[in-house]
Design an enzyme around this catalytic site. Structure first.
Site, mmCIF file in Angstrom:
data_model
loop_
_atom_site.group_PDB
_atom_site.id
_atom_site.type_symbol
_atom_site.label_atom_id
_atom_site.label_comp_id
_atom_site.label_asym_id
_atom_site.label_seq_id
_atom_site.Cartn_x
_atom_site.Cartn_y
_atom_site.Cartn_z
ATOM 1 N N GLY A 173 0.832 -1.206 0.000
ATOM 2 C CA GLY A 173 0.000 0.000 0.000
ATOM 3 C C GLY A 173 0.860 1.247 0.000
ATOM 4 O O GLY A 173 1.994 1.257 -0.475
ATOM 5 N N GLY A 174 0.314 2.307 0.564
ATOM 6 C CA GLY A 174 1.046 3.579 0.587
ATOM 7 C C GLY A 174 2.343 3.481 1.354
ATOM 8 O O GLY A 174 3.226 4.336 1.215
ATOM 9 N N GLY A 408 23.994 14.932 -28.592
ATOM 10 C CA GLY A 408 23.530 15.398 -27.280
ATOM 11 C C GLY A 408 24.179 14.624 -26.154
ATOM 12 O O GLY A 408 24.407 15.149 -25.057
ATOM 13 N N ALA A 409 24.512 13.367 -26.443
ATOM 14 C CA ALA A 409 25.109 12.546 -25.392
ATOM 15 C C ALA A 409 26.482 13.089 -24.982
ATOM 16 O O ALA A 409 26.872 13.003 -23.818
ATOM 17 C CB ALA A 409 25.205 11.106 -25.867
HETATM 18 C C1 HXC Z 1 -3.369 -4.698 11.212
HETATM 19 C C2 HXC Z 1 -2.285 -6.476 10.264
HETATM 20 C C3 HXC Z 1 -2.064 -5.751 9.093
HETATM 21 C C4 HXC Z 1 -2.547 -4.421 9.044
HETATM 22 C C5 HXC Z 1 -1.222 -7.696 8.855
HETATM 23 N N1 HXC Z 1 -1.754 -7.687 10.056
HETATM 24 N N2 HXC Z 1 -1.394 -6.531 8.234
HETATM 25 N N3 HXC Z 1 -2.934 -5.957 11.309
HETATM 26 N N4 HXC Z 1 -3.204 -3.935 10.125
HETATM 27 N N5 HXC Z 1 -2.347 -3.649 7.989
HETATM 28 C C6 HXC Z 1 -1.770 -8.743 11.042
HETATM 29 C C7 HXC Z 1 -2.658 -9.904 10.618
HETATM 30 O O1 HXC Z 1 -3.992 -9.655 10.989
HETATM 31 C C8 HXC Z 1 -2.035 -11.045 11.401
HETATM 32 O O2 HXC Z 1 -2.486 -10.973 12.720
HETATM 33 C C9 HXC Z 1 -0.569 -10.705 11.418
HETATM 34 O O3 HXC Z 1 -0.485 -9.323 11.120
HETATM 35 C C10 HXC Z 1 0.228 -11.444 10.373
HETATM 36 O O4 HXC Z 1 -0.444 -11.280 9.138
HETATM 37 P P1 HXC Z 1 -0.791 -12.509 8.190
HETATM 38 O O5 HXC Z 1 -1.783 -12.010 7.204
HETATM 39 O O6 HXC Z 1 -1.124 -13.707 8.980
HETATM 40 O O7 HXC Z 1 0.635 -12.756 7.533
HETATM 41 P P2 HXC Z 1 0.975 -13.178 6.037
HETATM 42 O O8 HXC Z 1 0.105 -14.334 5.613
HETATM 43 O O9 HXC Z 1 2.445 -13.365 6.014
HETATM 44 O O10 HXC Z 1 0.578 -11.945 5.124
HETATM 45 C C11 HXC Z 1 1.232 -10.706 5.277
HETATM 46 C C12 HXC Z 1 0.498 -9.631 4.480
HETATM 47 C C13 HXC Z 1 -0.987 -9.568 4.857
HETATM 48 C C14 HXC Z 1 0.611 -9.925 2.983
HETATM 49 C C15 HXC Z 1 1.221 -8.326 4.751
HETATM 50 O O11 HXC Z 1 -1.074 -9.536 6.286
HETATM 51 C C16 HXC Z 1 -1.678 -8.392 4.291
HETATM 52 O O12 HXC Z 1 -2.054 -8.402 3.107
HETATM 53 N N6 HXC Z 1 -1.850 -7.378 5.115
HETATM 54 C C17 HXC Z 1 -2.499 -6.152 4.678
HETATM 55 C C18 HXC Z 1 -1.609 -5.349 3.758
HETATM 56 C C19 HXC Z 1 -2.232 -4.041 3.409
HETATM 57 O O13 HXC Z 1 -3.011 -3.976 2.444
HETATM 58 N N7 HXC Z 1 -2.009 -3.073 4.276
HETATM 59 C C20 HXC Z 1 -2.596 -1.770 4.196
HETATM 60 C C21 HXC Z 1 -1.851 -1.019 3.136
HETATM 61 S S1 HXC Z 1 -2.444 0.560 2.973
HETATM 62 P P3 HXC Z 1 -2.711 -12.289 13.636
HETATM 63 O O14 HXC Z 1 -3.351 -11.743 14.851
HETATM 64 O O15 HXC Z 1 -3.575 -13.195 12.833
HETATM 65 O O16 HXC Z 1 -1.346 -12.831 13.843
HETATM 66 C C22 HXC Z 1 -1.330 1.438 3.778
HETATM 67 C C23 HXC Z 1 -1.648 2.899 3.749
HETATM 68 C C24 HXC Z 1 -0.433 3.709 3.956
HETATM 69 O O17 HXC Z 1 -0.405 1.002 4.321
HETATM 70 C C25 HXC Z 1 -0.814 5.053 3.551
HETATM 71 C C26 HXC Z 1 0.351 5.932 3.370
HETATM 72 C C27 HXC Z 1 -0.011 7.127 2.596
#
Ligand code: HXC
Length: 518
Positions: A173-174, A408-409
């Site tokens: 994500g971001g 140019g290079a």
């Molecule tokens: C809260 C999270 C989390 C999140 C993972 N976890 N991402 N908790 N917020 N963003 C937690 C899970 O619930 C899980 O908790 C533990 O972390 C491990 O995650 P798993 O999914 O079991 O691990 P894995 O299978 O290895 O997968 C990892 C992952 C997946 C691919 C990163 O967790 C995932 O897709 N997470 C979301 C990614 C995402 O889209 N994030 C938001 C991006 S937007 P438990 O309790 O079960 O152990 C963003 C905005 C930023 O970041 C903006 C900036 C401008």
């Protein structure tokens, strides 16, 4: 002090509790994925016994949570602090995937922001060891704002302290913009990935199947997108390489890079350099062989090796002092300048300029890459970045024209009138508006069309062009280069030029900032 008093006992209990937080099962889970735990990474990065942790006991913000739950943890999923790397002060944060997936809540973000601000104030590099599911979903807008805070700090520190990101798990994500804003991105093969939208979203929106690695693995970012600069097969080697890399850099923009002893094993006069350029001007050679015969032994640390390999960039040392090397690579696409190589070169030049690293340019470039794809994708705009970066850089700038310097290079690659400080050419240099074939075709079109033996005439004209025009001597006579040199003395010339430039001082007109063609 009474070690049995209740406050001291509470202190000890808290120390024990924090140790228990790193459960062997969670750590084993990290290891089973080929990853290390956050504290193990910190242990590898810092000189033994020097790391001082800050904010180890802070707990999550306790915001009202409407969806899911926030684990009560010490440290809120990130280790932050400072210590010594190769004996020099460095700040770092390491996200802990075993705690809520290393997700970034507001307290986690404030911890990172705190050391970002300390690193800036104390003029020391900051390293982010990233292993995070991104913005913590449960904390909603607070976690998004936390990212904004971190991004703002990176931008404020840009060009003042070196900032390096090491991706050792997800960056989704971001959250990818935090590494993207820093100076260099290291990644670990097969265990790290970066993408704005993950495979599930790609499937939903575009109905395309793609794995994590295919979409945003280290190899893809190192070869194709150019987001990652250095990749390694495991975390240990990644961190070792990072430590080696840091040794080239100053701690901040008002310091010079550290100087290491030169073992003197690279001769200042080296006849091997005379034989590198093939007799046939269309034959390739490896410019890295030239680099390695000029710089201190084994000192060349290539950056972005896999991306746009038609230009080679990297840090090296001459007599123990750091320099940046930018070299066209005749082995790949004849060293042509295209969109990717221009962007890669420009960014590297700006990094060197920000951190007082002199730039050595080795030039052998037939020109800009022609074609509809390049024109429509903006080679004009992207090529202009190289011009801009070279021209605005005030660090010492030395160019050696090894062979082709056409059109140019020639101008772009730090030519004299663009601001080059010392511009040399080897006798094999071909400096002209264009290559022999193009020049003959344009200037002698009619004669060739009317000739009874056009092939013979063309051969003659090509030879004449090479003899009379495409050589280094006209530029030498007109003062557009400083000297034609014997290739064997190249290192000696570079040493002497760097020494003369050691007090280079340039007054830049006051302005808020230039407007680089981004
Ligand atoms: C809260 C999270 C989390 C999140 C993972 N976890 N991402 N908790 N917020 N963003 C937690 C899970 O619930 C899980 O908790 C533990 O972390 C491990 O995650 P798993 O999914 O079991 O691990 P894995 O299978 O290895 O997968 C990892 C992952 C997946 C691919 C990163 O967790 C995932 O897709 N997470 C979301 C990614 C995402 O889209 N994030 C938001 C991006 S937007 P438990 O309790 O079960 O152990 C963003 C905005 C930023 O970041 C903006 C900036 C401008």
């Amino acid at each position: 002090m009474d070690l049995t008093n209740k406050h001291f006992k509470a202190f000890i209990e808290r120390q024990e509790a924090i140790k228990k937080q790193y459960s062997p099962q969670q750590i084993a889970k990290q290891h089973s994925k080929g990853k290390l735990a956050a504290h193990e990474r910190i242990g590898l990065l810092f000189d033994a016994g020097t790391f001082e942790e800050i904010d180890a006991f802070v707990t999550p913000a306790g915001l009202p949570v409407e969806f899911g739950k926030v684990e009560k943890s010490f440290g809120d999923g990130v280790i932050v602090g400072y210590g010594k790397v190769n004996g020099r002060l460095v700040f770092a944060y390491a996200q802990d995937f075993t705690i809520m997936g290393g997700s970034l809540g507001i307290v986690h973000a404030k911890k990172i922001s705190k050391i970002q601000e300390m690193a800036l104030k104390m003029g020391a590099p900051i390293i982010g060891l990233i292993d995070s599911g991104g913005a913590r979903i449960q904390e909603g807008v607070a976690s998004l704002s936390g990212y904004a805070y971190i991004f703002h700090n990176i931008i404020q520190s840009s060009g003042i302290i070196p900032q390096i990101s090491v991706i050792m798990g997800p960056a989704a994500g971001g959250a990818v913009y935090s590494p993207a804003l820093t100076d260099f991105v290291f990644m670990t093969n097969h265990t790290s990935y970066m993408f704005v939208t993950g495979p599930n979203v790609v499937k939903e929106v575009l109905n395309e199947d793609v794995t994590f690695d295919q979409l945003g693995g280290a190899e893809i970012h190192a070869r194709k997108s150019g987001v990652a600069h250095m990749i390694y097969d495991d975390e240990e080697n990644t961190i070792l390489a990072l430590k080696k890399f840091l040794a080239y850099l100053p701690s901040n923009n008002v310091e010079n890079p550290p100087v290491v002893p030169d073992d003197g094993s690279v001769p200042d006069f080296n006849e091997k350099l005379r034989d590198i350029i093939p007799d046939d001007p269309n034959k390739a050679y490896d410019v890295k062989d030239v680099i390695n015969l000029i710089v201190d032994r084994n000192s060349f640390f290539e950056t972005a090796e896999l991306y746009a390999p038609n230009i080679v960039t990297g840090l090296a040392r001459i007599k123990g002092k750091t320099i940046g090397v930018v070299a066209n690579q005749p082995k790949v696409l004849a060293g042509v300048l295209d969109i990717d190589s221009s962007t890669k070169g420009a960014r590297f030049i700006r990094f060197c300029d920000a951190f007082n690293i002199p730039i050595l340019t080795l030039e052998d470039v037939p020109g800009f890459l022609p074609g509809v794809d390049q024109e429509h994708s903006g080679i004009i705009r992207h090529g202009a970045k190289m011009l801009f970066a070279y021209s605005e850089a005030t660090v010492p700038k030395i160019t050696i024209i090894l062979r082709k310097a056409y059109g140019g290079a020639f101008i772009v690659m730090n030519s004299k009138n663009l601001g080059g400080d010392f511009n040399y050419a080897w006798p094999s240099a071909e400096i002209a508006v264009m290559g022999p074939d193009g020049a003959v075709a344009i200037l002698y079109r009619k004669e060739l069309a009317q000739s009874k033996n056009p092939a013979e005439l063309k051969k003659e004209l090509l030879k004449k062009y090479r003899d009379k025009v495409a050589n280094p001597f006209i530029a030498d006579e007109l003062g557009y280069i400083d000297e034609v040199i014997d290739p064997a003395v190249t290192r000696k010339k570079v040493i002497s030029a760097l020494s003369a430039l050691s007090n280079k001082w340039v007054k830049v007109p006051a302005r808020k900032h230039g407007n680089m063609p981004l």
